[in-house]
Enzyme design. Structure first.
Site, PDB file in Angstrom:
ATOM      1  N   HIS A   1       7.510 -26.432   0.363  1.00 54.25           N
ATOM      2  CA  HIS A   1       6.742 -27.470  -0.341  1.00 54.25           C
ATOM      3  C   HIS A   1       5.605 -26.847  -1.139  1.00 54.25           C
ATOM      4  O   HIS A   1       4.621 -27.515  -1.441  1.00 54.25           O
ATOM      5  CB  HIS A   1       6.210 -28.487   0.682  1.00 54.25           C
ATOM      6  CG  HIS A   1       7.316 -29.105   1.478  1.00 54.25           C
ATOM      7  ND1 HIS A   1       7.950 -30.264   1.097  1.00 54.25           N
ATOM      8  CD2 HIS A   1       7.952 -28.673   2.600  1.00 54.25           C
ATOM      9  CE1 HIS A   1       8.912 -30.538   1.978  1.00 54.25           C
ATOM     10  NE2 HIS A   1       8.931 -29.584   2.892  1.00 54.25           N
TER      11      HIS A   1
ATOM     12  N   LYS B   1     -13.053   2.705  -2.024  1.00 49.92           N
ATOM     13  CA  LYS B   1     -13.973   2.959  -0.911  1.00 49.92           C
ATOM     14  C   LYS B   1     -15.095   3.894  -1.366  1.00 49.92           C
ATOM     15  O   LYS B   1     -16.264   3.693  -1.065  1.00 49.92           O
ATOM     16  CB  LYS B   1     -13.243   3.636   0.266  1.00 49.92           C
ATOM     17  CG  LYS B   1     -12.287   2.758   1.034  1.00 49.92           C
ATOM     18  CD  LYS B   1     -11.750   3.560   2.244  1.00 49.92           C
ATOM     19  CE  LYS B   1     -10.608   2.855   2.955  1.00 49.92           C
ATOM     20  NZ  LYS B   1      -9.993   3.628   4.030  1.00 49.92           N
TER      21      LYS B   1
ATOM     22  N   GLU C   1       0.828  -1.207   0.000  1.00 52.36           N
ATOM     23  CA  GLU C   1       0.000   0.000   0.000  1.00 52.36           C
ATOM     24  C   GLU C   1       0.865   1.261   0.000  1.00 52.36           C
ATOM     25  O   GLU C   1       0.441   2.315  -0.475  1.00 52.36           O
ATOM     26  CB  GLU C   1      -0.941  -0.026   1.218  1.00 52.36           C
ATOM     27  CG  GLU C   1      -2.222   0.749   0.991  1.00 52.36           C
ATOM     28  CD  GLU C   1      -3.295   0.421   2.002  1.00 52.36           C
ATOM     29  OE1 GLU C   1      -3.840  -0.703   1.988  1.00 52.36           O
ATOM     30  OE2 GLU C   1      -3.616   1.300   2.830  1.00 52.36           O
TER      31      GLU C   1
HETATM   32  O1  PA5 Z   1      -2.857   1.639   5.965  1.00 51.54           O
HETATM   33  C1  PA5 Z   1      -3.866   2.252   5.687  1.00 51.54           C
HETATM   34  O2  PA5 Z   1      -3.914   3.489   5.658  1.00 51.54           O
HETATM   35  C2  PA5 Z   1      -5.139   1.496   5.366  1.00 51.54           C
HETATM   36  O3  PA5 Z   1      -4.875   0.125   5.252  1.00 51.54           O
HETATM   37  C3  PA5 Z   1      -6.160   1.713   6.455  1.00 51.54           C
HETATM   38  O4  PA5 Z   1      -5.627   1.293   7.693  1.00 51.54           O
HETATM   39  C4  PA5 Z   1      -7.459   0.958   6.159  1.00 51.54           C
HETATM   40  O5  PA5 Z   1      -7.949   1.314   4.893  1.00 51.54           O
HETATM   41  C5  PA5 Z   1      -8.499   1.270   7.227  1.00 51.54           C
HETATM   42  O6  PA5 Z   1      -8.684   2.653   7.306  1.00 51.54           O
HETATM   43  P1  PA5 Z   1      -9.245   3.334   8.606  1.00 51.54           P
HETATM   44  O7  PA5 Z   1      -8.273   3.118   9.713  1.00 51.54           O
HETATM   45  O8  PA5 Z   1      -9.433   4.769   8.257  1.00 51.54           O
HETATM   46  O9  PA5 Z   1     -10.550   2.656   8.913  1.00 51.54           O
END
Ligand code: PA5
Length: 427
Positions: free
Chosen positions: A302, A417, A281
C-alpha cells in the site's frame, strides 16, 4: 524442509520476458561465478577473511556466553552504543528472535532528545552499556559513551563503572581498547579481519542478542548449515553465489540497479534494514553499484508496490516469505460470513492470508515483466536467521568480486567521518 531456500524462477526470461535473464544463465556464467567463489574462499582459507568461519571460534563464543549469562542475571536493561555495522546486526537478531529477559536498546543516532529520554527512563543501577566500535574511534559511539560515563562514574565510582560497561572492539588497537585497559572494563573482541557489517556473528551481534534472550546456539547452527552450502562453487548448490550472479547481471546488463528486499513478516523488517546497509556500503563504489531498498509486506503493498509495478523498470524485488508463523489467528466466522465482501477471508489463518498476498504480488509482478526472487524461511528461528544472514553476507562478498570492487572497505564513509571530526575541532 531446509531453514532457507531460494527461488530465482521469476528472474528468468521465460517468466518475465525480455527484462529477465536467459534461462541457462547460471550455466552460461559458471566460469565467472566459479572465479568469484575461488577468489573469496582463498581469502577465507588463508585466515584473511574469517567472517564465514566464526561459528568455529569456540574460545570467543565461550567468552560471549559467559558474559551473557552473568548479565542476563544481573541487569534489566542493556544499551548498545554503536552505529552502522556495529548496531544493525544485533538489532536484526533481537527484532526477529528476542525472548524474555533484559530489554536491549539501540539508540544508534546522536539524537539528543531521544538519547536523553532513553537515559532518563533507565534504572542505571540495573543497566549495562555496551559501546561497540571496531575502529574504537567513531564519533557517534564515543560521544554517547562520554555522556554515559559522566553519569555512571560520579554515582557508582570506578568499580561500579567497570561493572556497567562492556566494550566490544579491536583486540589491540583504538581508543575503546585503551579505555577498557585504563578503566579495567570487561572487553569483547571484534576479530581484526571482520568488518563492521560482516560482524553479526561476533560479539558485536551475539552479545546483545544473547542478553536479549536470543538462542545463540540456534543462530550458530543456522550459520554452520549455511557455511556448508557456501563451500560449493556450483551455483545450483550455493544460493549465495546464484543470487549474487543473478543480481549482478540484472544490474550491469539489464538496467536493474535497485534491489528492494520485501520481508513478509514484521519481525524481519530489521533484517531487511541490516541487509540494505550491507549491500550499499559494500557495493556502492567507483561511481557504480546497486541501490538497496528495504520494505515490509503487506504494508508496503500500500506504499511502494505501485512504483515497482508501473514505475521505472529498474528494480528487482527480493521477497522473504515465512512458511509457518508461531501464531495461528483465524479470521472469525462471525455473523457476517455471508457477505460477499468478506466471505473469501473468513476462516483463513492470518499467516496464510499474508503468504497469499505475497504470492499474489509475486504473480502480478511477474505478469508485468518485473523480475523477482524469493527467499523462503521454514519459520522465523535462530537457524533460519543465522543461515539467511550468512548467505547474504557471502552473496554480498561474491557480488563484490563480480563487480570488481573490494566489498570490505568503505572509503566514502571514512571520508565523511574525517571531515566531521575536522569541523568539530574548528579546523
Ligand atoms: O560496516 C561498517 O564497516 C560500518 O558501517 C561501521 O560498522 C560503522 O561505520 C561503525 O564503525 P565502527 O565499528 O568502527 O565504530
Amino acid at each position: 524442509m531446509p531453514p532457507v531456500s531460494l527461488s530465482l524462477d521469476n528472474l528468468m526470461a521465460d517468466r518475465v520476458g525480455a527484462s529477465g535473464l536467459p534461462t541457462d544463465f547460471l550455466a552460461a556464467e559458471a566460469a565467472s561465478l566459479r572465479a568469484a567463489h575461488a577468489a573469496l574462499h582463498a581469502r577465507v582459507r588463508s585466515g584473511e577473511l574469517p567472517f564465514l568461519t566464526l561459528h568455529k571460534e569456540t574460545a570467543a563464543l565461550d567468552r560471549i556466553r559467559e558474559l551473557v549469562a552473568a548479565h542476563r542475571a544481573r541487569f534489566q536493561d542493556l544499551v548498545v552504543l554503536g552505529i552502522g555495522g556495529s548496531s544493525l546486526g544485533g538489532r536484526a537478531l533481537l527484532a526477529a528472535l528476542g525472548g524474555a529477559g533484559p530489554r536491549v536498546h539501540f539508540p544508534d543516532n546522536l539524537d539528543p532528545d531521544r538519547f536523553s529520554a532513553l537515559l532518563a527512563s533507565l534504572d542505571l543501577e540495573r543497566t549495562v552499556f555496551n559501546p561497540i566500535s571496531k575502529s574504537g574511534g567513531t564519533l557517534e559511539t564515543l560521544a554517547q559513551l562520554l555522556v554515559v560515563r559522566d553519569r555512571l562514574l560520579p554515582r557508582f565510582g570506578p568499580a561500579g563503572l567497570a561493572e556497567r560497561l562492556v566494550v566490544t572492539t579491536d583486540p589491540e588497537k583504538g581508543f575503546l581498547r585503551r579505555l577498557a585497559k585504563r578503566d579495567g572494563l570487561s572487553a569483547l573482541d571484534v576479530p581484526p579481519g571482520v568488518g563492521g557489517r560482516f560482524s553479526v556473528f561476533t560479539a558485536v551481534g551475539l552479545y546483545p542478542a544473547g542478553v536479549g534472550g536470543v538462542d545463540l546456539d540456534a543462530v550458530l547452527a543456522g550459520m554452520a548449515w549455511a557455511a556448508e552450502l557456501l563451500e560449493s562453487s556450483d551455483p545450483a548448490e550455493n544460493p549465495a553465489l546464484a543470487a549474487a550472479g543473478a543480481l549482478w547481471a540484472l544490474d550491469s546488463r539489464h538496467g536493474r540497479p535497485v534491489l528492494a528486499t520485501v520481508a513478509y513478516a514484521d519481525a524481519l523488517r530489521a533484517t531487511a534494514e541490516w541487509f540494505a546497509q550491507l549491500w550499499a556500503e559494500s557495493l556502492g563504489k567507483q561511481g557504480r553499484g546497486p541501490t538497496p531498498v528495504s520494505a515490509v509486506g503487506a504494508t508496503d503493498q500500500h506504499s511502494q508496490l505501485q512504483l515497482w509495478m508501473e514505475g521505472p523498470p529498474n528494480t528487482v524485488i527480493s521477497f522473504i516469505e515465512v512458511d509457518a508463523f508461531k501464531t495461528q489467528l483465524v479470521i472469525p466466522p462471525a455473523d457476517l460470513g455471508d457477505d460477499p465482501e468478506l466471505a473469501y477471508m473468513i476462516g483463513h489463518d492470518m499467516g496464510h492470508i499474508l503468504r497469499t498476498e505475497k504470492r499474489g504480488t509475486e504473480m502480478a509482478l511477474t505478469a508485468a515483466g518485473r523480475p523477482n526472487l524469493t527467499w523462503r524461511l521454514d519459520r522465523i528461528s535462530g537457524e533460519s536467521l543465522g543461515a539467511l544472514m550468512l548467505i547474504w553476507e557471502a552473496m554480498t562478498a561474491y557480488a563484490g568480486g563480480l563487480y570488481g570492487f573490494d566489498p570490505f572497505d568503505q572509503p566514502g564513509v571514512e571520508a565523511g567521518k574525517i571531515v566531521a571530526k575536522r569541523l568539530l575541532a574548528g579546523r
